[in-house]
Design a protein around this motif. Structure first.
Motif, PDB file in Angstrom:
ATOM      1  N   ARG A 187      44.621  47.357  21.556  1.00  0.00           N
ATOM      2  CA  ARG A 187      45.895  47.267  20.839  1.00  0.00           C
ATOM      3  C   ARG A 187      47.037  46.803  21.733  1.00  0.00           C
ATOM      4  O   ARG A 187      48.103  46.399  21.250  1.00  0.00           O
ATOM      5  N   TYR A 196      49.120  43.224  21.385  1.00  0.00           N
ATOM      6  CA  TYR A 196      50.129  43.010  20.337  1.00  0.00           C
ATOM      7  C   TYR A 196      51.508  43.476  20.801  1.00  0.00           C
ATOM      8  O   TYR A 196      52.530  42.856  20.484  1.00  0.00           O
ATOM      9  N   PHE A 197      51.535  44.560  21.578  1.00  0.00           N
ATOM     10  CA  PHE A 197      52.819  44.995  22.135  1.00  0.00           C
ATOM     11  C   PHE A 197      53.286  44.034  23.217  1.00  0.00           C
ATOM     12  O   PHE A 197      54.484  43.797  23.378  1.00  0.00           O
ATOM     13  N   SER A 222      56.766  42.164  23.290  1.00  0.00           N
ATOM     14  CA  SER A 222      57.698  42.344  24.407  1.00  0.00           C
ATOM     15  C   SER A 222      58.246  41.003  24.876  1.00  0.00           C
ATOM     16  O   SER A 222      59.455  40.845  25.077  1.00  0.00           O
ATOM     17  N   TYR A 227      53.625  43.288  14.939  1.00  0.00           N
ATOM     18  CA  TYR A 227      53.921  44.718  14.815  1.00  0.00           C
ATOM     19  C   TYR A 227      52.930  45.387  13.858  1.00  0.00           C
ATOM     20  O   TYR A 227      52.426  46.481  14.117  1.00  0.00           O
ATOM     21  N   ALA A 237      49.707  45.878  15.556  1.00  0.00           N
ATOM     22  CA  ALA A 237      49.784  47.006  16.492  1.00  0.00           C
ATOM     23  C   ALA A 237      49.717  48.329  15.735  1.00  0.00           C
ATOM     24  O   ALA A 237      49.056  49.283  16.167  1.00  0.00           O
ATOM     25  N   TYR A 297      48.187  45.403  29.881  1.00  0.00           N
ATOM     26  CA  TYR A 297      49.491  45.081  29.277  1.00  0.00           C
ATOM     27  C   TYR A 297      50.248  44.061  30.135  1.00  0.00           C
ATOM     28  O   TYR A 297      50.704  43.029  29.654  1.00  0.00           O
TER      29      TYR A 297
END
Ligand SMILES: [Fe+2]
Ligand SMILES: [Fe+2]
Length: 338
Positions: A136, A139-140, A144, A167, A170, A203
């Motif tokens: 996941r 997607y963030f 960002s 969003y 996510a 990330y």
């Protein structure tokens, strides 16, 4: 602590680079990837659906007072169907990037498979907990970078649509994670530490890739979602009987049956023209009678993510081709001369 400081400094340095680059951009700019879009796609955008961007976005057309659990908001309608008179050309991925992405994802996936072999017991949920925690993250990361670009004045017609979809994706992955947690997948501190450490570094990795090469970053997730779909597909096939004897977790019932389906419908961007009913994908969701149905839904969600990512990698457009036409991205075939 030390890895955190190194990651923070790396991100700070990248932020400075982005700020400098963005400072030389006009306030209003077109899609950063516009130059990579094939001429056919540009033709399509100008002829058939530029206008989808000019129409009020579905999000704002919803009557907020109607968006209650007992009276769900109308599902967002995907943009107008692709003009069938135009043929879209799928872009291929640079051979080097394709190979590197595949090596990274396959290695991570193989390590998880080695550490968490599926055995038909409760440890399987720990495996899915780890996979969902990592899967996941992208997607963030996309959001960002897009937020940062937006802050520095970047605007292009599809931007808001794409951010909303990321969003929603996510949020969907969050619910997969919550389901695995409700099944005890996060009960062991070693599993949590491993999953969260991988997620932390992944990330920042995706932030870096997405900043400089959006299709490459989308392709990473395309590969992950493909693995996810196949994993859940195999799991539901092999352990169907066992899963059918397990109850539906409360969080799954809330998300799939009771919650307003607006976000759910939002991430299902790739229509199947022969099946969809007014673009409302939530109408196709089966009723949950056992844990088996929950896993089938999760499997199908992963497929939706994969389809959207294929379209983004190959056409820079979430809605480009019909579900029946979506195919995995292929590496560029270099022509060698004798
Ligand atoms: Fe997932
Ligand atoms: Fe997914």
């Amino acid at each position: 602590m030390r890895p955190f400081i190194i990651s923070f400094l790396t991100y700070a340095a990248m932020t400075v680079v982005v700020v400098v680059v963005e400072s030389f951009q006009p306030v209003v700019v077109l899609s950063p990837s516009r130059g990579r879009v094939s001429s056919l796609i540009r033709l399509r955008e100008s002829s058939s659906s530029e206008d989808k961007e000019e129409k009020p976005a579905p999000f704002f057309s919803v009557d907020a007072t109607a968006a209650t659990e007992s009276s769900p908001a109308p599902a967002p309608s995907p943009p107008a169907a692709v003009d069938s008179t135009l043929t879209l050309t799928a872009k291929t991925m640079d051979e080097g990037i394709y190979g590197f992405n595949k090596a990274v994802i396959d290695t991570v996936y193989d390590v998880i498979c080695f550490l968490y072999p599926v055995k038909g017991n409760d440890r399987d949920y720990a495996r899915f907990f780890v996979l969902e925690t990592v899967a996941r993250v992208p997607y963030f990361a996309y959001l960002s970078v897009m937020h940062l670009r937006e802050t520095f004045g970047e605007r292009y017609p599809k931007m808001s649509d794409r951010m909303r979809t990321h969003y929603a994706e996510a949020d969907n992955e969050l619910h997969h994670l919550l389901i695995m947690e409700s099944l005890g997948g996060n009960s062991n501190i070693i599993d949590r530490t491993l999953a969260q450490t991988m997620a932390f570094f992944y990330y920042w990795y995706v932030i870096g890739i997405y900043t400089f090469n959006e299709p490459a970053a989308y392709h990473l997730s395309e590969l992950i979602e493909d693995h996810a779909f196949n994993t859940y597909s195999k799991f539901t096939t092999e352990y169907e009987e066992r899963l059918k004897n397990e109850p539906v977790p409360d969080v799954a019932r809330k998300y799939y049956e009771n919650d307003n389906p607006f976000l759910f419908d939002l991430f299902c961007t790739v229509k199947n023209k022969s099946e969809s009913i007014d673009g409302n994908y939530s109408q196709r969701r089966p009723q949950l009678t056992s844990l088996y149905d929950v896993f089938i839904n999760i499997r199908d969600d992963e497929k939706e993510h994969w389809k959207t990512l294929c379209n983004l990698v190959q056409y820079d457009d979430m809605y480009a081709v019909d579900a029946t036409e979506v195919q995995s991205t292929t590496p560029e075939q270099k022509v060698t001369t004798a």
